[in-house]
Design an enzyme around this catalytic site. Structure first.
Site, mmCIF file in Angstrom:
data_model
loop_
_atom_site.group_PDB
_atom_site.id
_atom_site.type_symbol
_atom_site.label_atom_id
_atom_site.label_comp_id
_atom_site.label_asym_id
_atom_site.label_seq_id
_atom_site.Cartn_x
_atom_site.Cartn_y
_atom_site.Cartn_z
ATOM 1 N N THR A 10 0.816 -1.219 0.000
ATOM 2 C CA THR A 10 0.000 0.000 0.000
ATOM 3 C C THR A 10 0.846 1.265 0.000
ATOM 4 O O THR A 10 0.311 2.366 -0.084
ATOM 5 C CB THR A 10 -0.906 0.023 1.248
ATOM 6 O OG1 THR A 10 -0.075 -0.243 2.392
ATOM 7 C CG2 THR A 10 -2.008 -1.012 1.174
ATOM 8 N N ALA A 12 4.280 3.878 -1.121
ATOM 9 C CA ALA A 12 4.692 4.532 -2.365
ATOM 10 C C ALA A 12 5.447 3.556 -3.268
ATOM 11 O O ALA A 12 5.186 3.474 -4.467
ATOM 12 C CB ALA A 12 5.556 5.753 -2.036
ATOM 13 N N ARG A 38 -3.757 -2.509 9.401
ATOM 14 C CA ARG A 38 -4.597 -1.333 9.084
ATOM 15 C C ARG A 38 -5.181 -1.435 7.681
ATOM 16 O O ARG A 38 -6.265 -0.932 7.411
ATOM 17 C CB ARG A 38 -3.754 -0.038 9.133
ATOM 18 C CG ARG A 38 -3.241 0.370 10.466
ATOM 19 C CD ARG A 38 -2.417 1.664 10.338
ATOM 20 N NE ARG A 38 -1.151 1.486 9.661
ATOM 21 C CZ ARG A 38 -0.033 1.067 10.230
ATOM 22 N NH1 ARG A 38 -0.031 0.792 11.515
ATOM 23 N NH2 ARG A 38 1.093 0.923 9.543
ATOM 24 N N SER A 39 -4.428 -2.074 6.764
ATOM 25 C CA SER A 39 -4.856 -2.116 5.360
ATOM 26 C C SER A 39 -5.469 -3.444 4.956
ATOM 27 O O SER A 39 -5.864 -3.610 3.788
ATOM 28 C CB SER A 39 -3.644 -1.868 4.447
ATOM 29 O OG SER A 39 -2.971 -0.708 4.825
ATOM 30 N N CYS A 133 17.927 4.836 -3.099
ATOM 31 C CA CYS A 133 17.475 5.402 -4.383
ATOM 32 C C CYS A 133 18.506 6.347 -5.011
ATOM 33 O O CYS A 133 18.760 6.299 -6.222
ATOM 34 C CB CYS A 133 16.141 6.115 -4.196
ATOM 35 S SG CYS A 133 16.010 7.035 -2.652
ATOM 36 N N GLN A 160 16.551 15.794 -3.503
ATOM 37 C CA GLN A 160 15.694 14.608 -3.396
ATOM 38 C C GLN A 160 14.225 14.959 -3.180
ATOM 39 O O GLN A 160 13.876 15.818 -2.369
ATOM 40 C CB GLN A 160 16.218 13.716 -2.258
ATOM 41 C CG GLN A 160 17.630 13.226 -2.542
ATOM 42 C CD GLN A 160 18.187 12.244 -1.534
ATOM 43 O OE1 GLN A 160 19.377 12.258 -1.283
ATOM 44 N NE2 GLN A 160 17.370 11.386 -0.975
ATOM 45 N N SER A 163 8.640 12.170 -2.598
ATOM 46 C CA SER A 163 8.213 10.764 -2.652
ATOM 47 C C SER A 163 9.240 9.844 -2.008
ATOM 48 O O SER A 163 8.924 8.715 -1.648
ATOM 49 C CB SER A 163 7.927 10.319 -4.093
ATOM 50 O OG SER A 163 9.099 10.450 -4.876
ATOM 51 N N LYS A 222 25.265 6.737 3.280
ATOM 52 C CA LYS A 222 24.883 5.682 2.324
ATOM 53 C C LYS A 222 25.486 5.964 0.957
ATOM 54 O O LYS A 222 25.906 5.062 0.240
ATOM 55 C CB LYS A 222 23.353 5.620 2.180
ATOM 56 C CG LYS A 222 22.623 5.104 3.411
ATOM 57 C CD LYS A 222 21.119 5.219 3.181
ATOM 58 C CE LYS A 222 20.337 5.137 4.476
ATOM 59 N NZ LYS A 222 18.927 5.506 4.298
ATOM 60 N N ARG A 244 16.692 17.664 0.709
ATOM 61 C CA ARG A 244 15.298 17.400 0.333
ATOM 62 C C ARG A 244 14.745 18.671 -0.314
ATOM 63 O O ARG A 244 14.923 19.777 0.223
ATOM 64 C CB ARG A 244 14.479 17.052 1.578
ATOM 65 C CG ARG A 244 13.086 16.570 1.283
ATOM 66 C CD ARG A 244 13.030 15.188 0.713
ATOM 67 N NE ARG A 244 13.407 14.176 1.688
ATOM 68 C CZ ARG A 244 13.566 12.890 1.398
ATOM 69 N NH1 ARG A 244 13.387 12.456 0.159
ATOM 70 N NH2 ARG A 244 13.916 12.020 2.329
ATOM 71 N N HIS A 251 14.507 12.177 -8.090
ATOM 72 C CA HIS A 251 15.690 12.747 -7.449
ATOM 73 C C HIS A 251 16.639 13.283 -8.530
ATOM 74 O O HIS A 251 16.788 12.665 -9.592
ATOM 75 C CB HIS A 251 16.453 11.689 -6.651
ATOM 76 C CG HIS A 251 15.744 11.193 -5.423
ATOM 77 N ND1 HIS A 251 14.587 11.745 -4.925
ATOM 78 C CD2 HIS A 251 16.089 10.192 -4.557
ATOM 79 C CE1 HIS A 251 14.228 11.103 -3.824
ATOM 80 N NE2 HIS A 251 15.114 10.154 -3.579
HETATM 81 N N1 LIG Z 1 10.206 6.085 -1.358
HETATM 82 C C1 LIG Z 1 11.353 5.857 -1.995
HETATM 83 O O1 LIG Z 1 11.765 6.597 -2.913
HETATM 84 C C2 LIG Z 1 12.197 4.680 -1.621
HETATM 85 C C3 LIG Z 1 13.295 4.373 -2.427
HETATM 86 C C4 LIG Z 1 14.117 3.296 -2.088
HETATM 87 C C5 LIG Z 1 13.819 2.545 -0.974
HETATM 88 N N2 LIG Z 1 12.737 2.876 -0.194
HETATM 89 C C6 LIG Z 1 12.463 2.049 0.982
HETATM 90 O O2 LIG Z 1 11.270 1.322 0.747
HETATM 91 C C7 LIG Z 1 10.552 1.143 1.976
HETATM 92 C C8 LIG Z 1 9.123 1.675 1.806
HETATM 93 O O3 LIG Z 1 9.165 3.037 1.477
HETATM 94 P P1 LIG Z 1 7.870 3.816 0.994
HETATM 95 O O4 LIG Z 1 8.382 5.143 0.545
HETATM 96 O O5 LIG Z 1 7.052 2.996 0.052
HETATM 97 O O6 LIG Z 1 7.063 4.002 2.379
HETATM 98 P P2 LIG Z 1 5.498 4.225 2.650
HETATM 99 O O7 LIG Z 1 4.835 4.919 1.533
HETATM 100 O O8 LIG Z 1 5.445 4.865 3.982
HETATM 101 O O9 LIG Z 1 4.900 2.728 2.758
HETATM 102 C C9 LIG Z 1 5.174 1.905 3.852
HETATM 103 C C10 LIG Z 1 4.538 0.555 3.636
HETATM 104 O O10 LIG Z 1 4.927 -0.299 4.725
HETATM 105 C C11 LIG Z 1 3.756 -0.918 5.244
HETATM 106 N N3 LIG Z 1 3.916 -1.246 6.662
HETATM 107 C C12 LIG Z 1 4.187 -0.416 7.677
HETATM 108 N N4 LIG Z 1 4.199 -1.099 8.847
HETATM 109 C C13 LIG Z 1 3.917 -2.383 8.544
HETATM 110 C C14 LIG Z 1 3.756 -3.572 9.297
HETATM 111 N N5 LIG Z 1 3.900 -3.578 10.630
HETATM 112 N N6 LIG Z 1 3.458 -4.732 8.646
HETATM 113 C C15 LIG Z 1 3.312 -4.746 7.299
HETATM 114 N N7 LIG Z 1 3.443 -3.640 6.528
HETATM 115 C C16 LIG Z 1 3.743 -2.480 7.137
HETATM 116 C C17 LIG Z 1 2.673 0.112 5.034
HETATM 117 O O11 LIG Z 1 1.422 -0.520 5.152
HETATM 118 P P3 LIG Z 1 0.092 0.299 5.658
HETATM 119 O O12 LIG Z 1 -0.354 1.120 4.502
HETATM 120 O O13 LIG Z 1 -0.846 -0.801 6.004
HETATM 121 O O14 LIG Z 1 0.532 1.124 6.825
HETATM 122 C C18 LIG Z 1 3.016 0.571 3.631
HETATM 123 O O15 LIG Z 1 2.536 -0.366 2.701
HETATM 124 C C19 LIG Z 1 11.387 1.860 3.051
HETATM 125 O O16 LIG Z 1 12.231 0.906 3.669
HETATM 126 C C20 LIG Z 1 12.201 2.843 2.245
HETATM 127 O O17 LIG Z 1 13.415 3.169 2.887
HETATM 128 C C21 LIG Z 1 11.922 3.915 -0.505
#
Ligand SMILES: NC(=O)c1ccc[n+]([C@@H]2O[C@H](COP(=O)([O-])OP(=O)(O)OC[C@H]3O[C@@H](n4cnc5c(N)ncnc54)[C@H](OP(=O)(O)O)[C@@H]3O)[C@@H](O)[C@H]2O)c1
Length: 347
Positions: A10, A12, A38-39, A133, A160, A163, A222, A244, A251
């Site tokens: 669910t 990003a 929650r989802s 990223c 950056q 998102s 990193k 940011r 980015h």
């Molecule tokens: N955004 C980027 O550009 C990017 C790039 C590279 C790597 N990442 C990495 O990718 C990961 C996700 O990033 P995001 O940007 O997609 O974050 P996000 O939009 O905040 O999404 C977080 C996701 O994790 C789920 N989640 C949270 N707690 C959970 C739990 N206890 N059990 C199962 N699922 C859970 C959430 O589910 P709910 O909706 O149910 O809360 C949601 O699906 C992070 O580790 C981030 O560092 C992100």
């Protein structure tokens, strides 16, 4: 045919994974979207208009790991630390988008266009890490320059997008921007509990992650450690400032590369243009909004403003733009799966 569990479906990154799977990036039998309780039950397939059949979102505790071939984890480092090894020992290949295992010597850190040989066989840990990223777009441009003239040192400033802070980051920027436009003269509110620690709209925040005792932030650390591991250059000198910016997607990076041999701008253009997945902009330059406007743009790393110092033919400047959610996360993760499928070591 694979069964892929998208954990963090669910979020990003997770949503983009589902969209790319819907586009047929790997042969599939089944996709299970997984998120927090929650989802649970949410119909993401209908919300995102996907063609692949998708069951309602499953809470992670209710996921049966038996029969899962690949688990793509995008739900934060704490969750990856708690769950990745268990999923791997149940037989799944874990592709982890978080920072939890990137520097673990038992876990390959892979950008398929740069170090695919790390995927020659299935890692004993059962885990492959997806880099940060900002690292991915950087190493994809540095790799051909290293082949051309050898890398001596790299200085990078990142710009950056929101998102990178997930769905909450995107929502926060939109809300903050609306509030500023409604009352441009109002006092700037502090946002200590916010995704970026500071108000982002019409602002620049030169701190991503916590600073350590040296003054550098985690994000900046990193950008030093990860390229060294991916490029196999443990002594490479790199330094970074990560900022940011109030941009929704993609980015950007201003990168100064010092090479071991002198080069011409034409040679740099040619080396980058000959690299699959890189798009060199000879007229004009790449920008976040234009890159994000098309799927073709989102799938590539864009390089422009290539300049060789007139007084120092070993000094090169690049401007690099890529979509952090595709190139920097979901697409890289699924390209890792694609390579593993191609090499025949996924069960
Ligand atoms: N955004 C980027 O550009 C990017 C790039 C590279 C790597 N990442 C990495 O990718 C990961 C996700 O990033 P995001 O940007 O997609 O974050 P996000 O939009 O905040 O999404 C977080 C996701 O994790 C789920 N989640 C949270 N707690 C959970 C739990 N206890 N059990 C199962 N699922 C859970 C959430 O589910 P709910 O909706 O149910 O809360 C949601 O699906 C992070 O580790 C981030 O560092 C992100």
């Amino acid at each position: 045919m694979l069964h892929i569990a998208v954990i963090g479906a669910t979020g990003a990154v997770g949503r983009e994974c589902l969209g790319l799977l819907d586009g047929g990036i790997v042969p599939l039998a089944r996709v299970t979207p997984v998120a927090s309780p929650r989802s649970a039950g949410h119909d993401l397939g209908a919300e995102l208009g996907l063609k692949i059949p998708l069951v309602p979102v499953v809470a992670l505790d209710d996921l049966d790991p038996e029969g899962v071939d690949v688990a793509v984890l995008s739900a934060g480092a704490d969750l990856s630390r708690a769950r990745a090894r268990r999923l791997a020992s149940a037989g799944a290949l874990v592709v982890d988008n978080s920072s939890a295992f990137r520097m673990d010597p038992a876990v390959p850190l892979v950008v398929p266009q740069v170090n695919p040989d790390e995927l020659a066989s299935r890692p004993a840990s059962g885990i492959v890490a997806n880099p940060n990223c900002s690292t991915i777009q950087l190493v994809r441009a540095l790799h051909p320059l290293h082949a051309l003239a050898g890398l001596e040192s790299v200085v990078v400033a990142t710009y950056q997008a929101a998102s990178g802070g997930g769905l909450r980051g995107l929502e926060e920027l939109a809300r903050d921007a609306g509030e500023v436009l409604e009352a441009p003269g109002a006092a700037v509110p502090g946002l200590p509990g916010g995704r970026f620690g500071q108000p982002l709209a019409f602002n620049l925040v030169p701190e991503i992650g916590m600073a350590d005792g040296t003054g550098f932030t985690h994000e900046e650390r990193k950008l030093v450690r990860e390229p060294r591991k991916i490029l196999g250059l443990p002594e490479l000198r790199l330094t970074a400032t990560a900022v940011r910016v109030p941009v929704f997607h993609c980015h950007s990076e201003a990168v100064y590369v010092r090479l071991r041999e002198p080069v011409t701008a034409a040679a740099v253009h040619d080396a980058l243009a000959a690299t699959p997945g890189l798009r060199v902009h000879r007229d004009g330059y790449p920008m976040p909004r234009t890159v994000f406007a098309t799927d073709e743009g989102r799938a590539a790393v864009h390089v422009g403003r290539i300049r060789v110092e007139p007084d120092d033919p070993r000094g090169v400047w690049l401007w690099i733009v890529a979509d952090n959610l595709w190139v920097g996360a979901a697409l890289n993760a699924l390209q890792i799966v694609e390579v593993a499928v191609g090499r025949g070591w996924l069960r």
